[in-house]
Design a protein around this motif. Structure first.
Motif, PDB file in Angstrom:
ATOM      1  N   GLU A  60       0.720  -1.284  -0.147  1.00 25.68           N
ATOM      2  CA  GLU A  60       0.077  -0.034  -0.097  1.00 25.68           C
ATOM      3  C   GLU A  60       0.753   1.317   0.263  1.00 25.68           C
ATOM      4  O   GLU A  60       1.953   1.033   0.602  1.00 25.68           O
ATOM      5  N   ILE A  61       0.423   2.266  -0.605  1.00 25.27           N
ATOM      6  CA  ILE A  61       1.191   3.803  -0.675  1.00 25.27           C
ATOM      7  C   ILE A  61       0.531   4.590   0.400  1.00 25.27           C
ATOM      8  O   ILE A  61      -0.765   4.763   0.277  1.00 25.27           O
ATOM      9  N   LEU A  62       1.215   5.082   1.135  1.00 24.88           N
ATOM     10  CA  LEU A  62       0.902   6.060   2.158  1.00 24.88           C
ATOM     11  C   LEU A  62       1.624   7.579   2.069  1.00 24.88           C
ATOM     12  O   LEU A  62       2.830   7.631   1.230  1.00 24.88           O
ATOM     13  N   MET A  63       1.238   8.453   2.808  1.00 27.11           N
ATOM     14  CA  MET A  63       1.932   9.629   2.840  1.00 27.11           C
ATOM     15  C   MET A  63       2.441   9.999   4.263  1.00 27.11           C
ATOM     16  O   MET A  63       1.519   9.688   5.215  1.00 27.11           O
ATOM     17  N   VAL A  64       3.816  10.138   4.714  1.00 28.89           N
ATOM     18  CA  VAL A  64       4.267  10.139   6.059  1.00 28.89           C
ATOM     19  C   VAL A  64       4.672  11.478   6.117  1.00 28.89           C
ATOM     20  O   VAL A  64       5.543  12.188   5.458  1.00 28.89           O
ATOM     21  N   ASN A  65       4.323  12.164   7.063  1.00 28.72           N
ATOM     22  CA  ASN A  65       4.511  13.702   7.441  1.00 28.72           C
ATOM     23  C   ASN A  65       5.517  13.484   8.844  1.00 28.72           C
ATOM     24  O   ASN A  65       4.931  12.919   9.755  1.00 28.72           O
ATOM     25  N   ILE A  66       6.539  14.001   8.699  1.00 28.85           N
ATOM     26  CA  ILE A  66       7.262  14.002   9.977  1.00 28.85           C
ATOM     27  C   ILE A  66       8.122  15.487   9.735  1.00 28.85           C
ATOM     28  O   ILE A  66       8.757  16.017   9.061  1.00 28.85           O
ATOM     29  N   GLY A  67       7.559  16.181  10.997  1.00 32.67           N
ATOM     30  CA  GLY A  67       7.934  17.587  11.054  1.00 32.67           C
ATOM     31  C   GLY A  67       7.024  18.306   9.853  1.00 32.67           C
ATOM     32  O   GLY A  67       5.908  18.083   9.851  1.00 32.67           O
ATOM     33  N   SER A  68       7.910  19.236   9.127  1.00 33.34           N
ATOM     34  CA  SER A  68       7.008  19.736   8.185  1.00 33.34           C
ATOM     35  C   SER A  68       7.348  18.984   6.904  1.00 33.34           C
ATOM     36  O   SER A  68       7.167  19.353   5.579  1.00 33.34           O
ATOM     37  N   MET A  69       8.110  17.818   6.915  1.00 39.68           N
ATOM     38  CA  MET A  69       8.557  17.060   5.639  1.00 39.68           C
ATOM     39  C   MET A  69       7.160  16.167   5.247  1.00 39.68           C
ATOM     40  O   MET A  69       6.984  15.359   6.386  1.00 39.68           O
ATOM     41  N   SER A  70       6.999  16.005   4.121  1.00 42.27           N
ATOM     42  CA  SER A  70       5.866  15.004   3.685  1.00 42.27           C
ATOM     43  C   SER A  70       6.697  13.995   2.714  1.00 42.27           C
ATOM     44  O   SER A  70       7.427  14.733   1.822  1.00 42.27           O
ATOM     45  N   SER A  71       6.623  12.793   2.862  1.00 36.26           N
ATOM     46  CA  SER A  71       7.285  11.939   1.719  1.00 36.26           C
ATOM     47  C   SER A  71       6.147  10.679   1.698  1.00 36.26           C
ATOM     48  O   SER A  71       5.519  10.379   2.476  1.00 36.26           O
ATOM     49  N   GLY A  72       6.208  10.318   0.448  1.00 29.36           N
ATOM     50  CA  GLY A  72       5.485   9.162  -0.024  1.00 29.36           C
ATOM     51  C   GLY A  72       6.216   7.921   0.657  1.00 29.36           C
ATOM     52  O   GLY A  72       7.319   8.073   0.818  1.00 29.36           O
ATOM     53  N   ALA A  73       5.477   6.942   0.892  1.00 33.73           N
ATOM     54  CA  ALA A  73       6.093   5.641   1.584  1.00 33.73           C
ATOM     55  C   ALA A  73       5.267   4.285   1.031  1.00 33.73           C
ATOM     56  O   ALA A  73       4.015   4.372   0.898  1.00 33.73           O
ATOM     57  N   LYS A  74       6.030   3.306   0.687  1.00 37.15           N
ATOM     58  CA  LYS A  74       5.332   2.068   0.361  1.00 37.15           C
ATOM     59  C   LYS A  74       5.497   1.022   1.392  1.00 37.15           C
ATOM     60  O   LYS A  74       6.623   1.049   2.294  1.00 37.15           O
ATOM     61  N   VAL A  75       4.345   0.499   2.022  1.00 37.37           N
ATOM     62  CA  VAL A  75       4.330  -0.324   3.126  1.00 37.37           C
ATOM     63  C   VAL A  75       5.153  -1.878   2.689  1.00 37.37           C
ATOM     64  O   VAL A  75       4.502  -2.418   1.592  1.00 37.37           O
ATOM     65  N   SER A  89      11.440   9.501  -0.967  1.00 38.48           N
ATOM     66  CA  SER A  89      12.578  10.543  -0.704  1.00 38.48           C
ATOM     67  C   SER A  89      13.159  10.243   0.527  1.00 38.48           C
ATOM     68  O   SER A  89      12.378  10.242   1.502  1.00 38.48           O
ATOM     69  N   PRO A  90      14.495  10.478   0.618  1.00 39.41           N
ATOM     70  CA  PRO A  90      15.073  10.163   2.030  1.00 39.41           C
ATOM     71  C   PRO A  90      14.519  11.354   2.948  1.00 39.41           C
ATOM     72  O   PRO A  90      14.220  12.556   2.479  1.00 39.41           O
ATOM     73  N   VAL A  91      14.505  11.195   4.259  1.00 35.58           N
ATOM     74  CA  VAL A  91      14.188  11.868   5.263  1.00 35.58           C
ATOM     75  C   VAL A  91      15.250  12.065   6.507  1.00 35.58           C
ATOM     76  O   VAL A  91      15.820  11.288   6.685  1.00 35.58           O
ATOM     77  N   CYS A  92      15.677  13.429   6.990  1.00 30.56           N
ATOM     78  CA  CYS A  92      16.628  13.452   7.712  1.00 30.56           C
ATOM     79  C   CYS A  92      15.665  13.732   9.192  1.00 30.56           C
ATOM     80  O   CYS A  92      15.051  14.715   9.283  1.00 30.56           O
ATOM     81  N   THR A  93      15.686  12.725  10.036  1.00 29.48           N
ATOM     82  CA  THR A  93      15.065  12.629  11.346  1.00 29.48           C
ATOM     83  C   THR A  93      15.850  11.969  12.380  1.00 29.48           C
ATOM     84  O   THR A  93      16.790  11.481  11.974  1.00 29.48           O
ATOM     85  N   THR A  94      15.252  11.828  13.530  1.00 27.78           N
ATOM     86  CA  THR A  94      15.870  10.910  14.723  1.00 27.78           C
ATOM     87  C   THR A  94      14.779  10.102  14.946  1.00 27.78           C
ATOM     88  O   THR A  94      13.572  10.028  15.085  1.00 27.78           O
TER      89      THR A  94
END
Length: 132
Positions: A60-75, A89-94
């Motif tokens: 399934e394809i989801l959208m993940v929001n981390i802080g102000s960054m939105s990225s598509g994601a495949k489960v 797309s790569p995400v810089c996070t902790t």
């Protein structure tokens, strides 16, 4: 910073800092999540029959929001309350950062749950080119 770089919100979700001072850059995430029981903002004829949030499925394809960054994601895997996501797309996070999960419902992204980053696969960031 040059204003042409920031026009039209082109840098929303991007992180800027000295090399070695920023968090890791992830391409896959393992997230512990909780799904909502019902969809928010979807109109139905009867209040009792509001659309329920179905379980996450592999592929399934989801959208993940981390802080102000939105990225598509495949489960790529689901176990109880843990999901493994491959990011578009790569995400810089902790580790420990909060994330919002959204699903495409009737051609719009709808919030379906929230989560917390537990682990992930990182990529190395190449050093900047030397200044002339």
């Amino acid at each position: 910073m040059d204003p042409t770089l920031t026009r039209a919100d082109r840098l929303v979700g991007q992180v800027l800092g000295e090399l070695g001072s920023l968090p890791e850059v992830y391409v896959e995430l393992e997230v512990s999540f909780q799904l909502l029981t019902r969809l928010i903002g979807v109109r139905t004829k009867e209040v009792e029959n509001q659309m329920r949030v179905s379980k996450l499925t592999k592929g399934e394809i989801l959208m993940v929001n981390i802080g102000s960054m939105s990225s598509g994601a495949k489960v790529i895997g689901v176990k109880k309350d843990m999901v493994k996501l491959q990011l578009t797309s790569p995400v810089c996070t902790t580790i420990g950062e909060k994330a919002a999960l959204s699903r495409r419902v009737e051609r719009q992204w709808r919030l379906i749950g929230r989560g917390q980053i537990e682990a992930g696969t990182t990529i190395s960031v190449p050093p900047p080119p030397p200044l002339p």
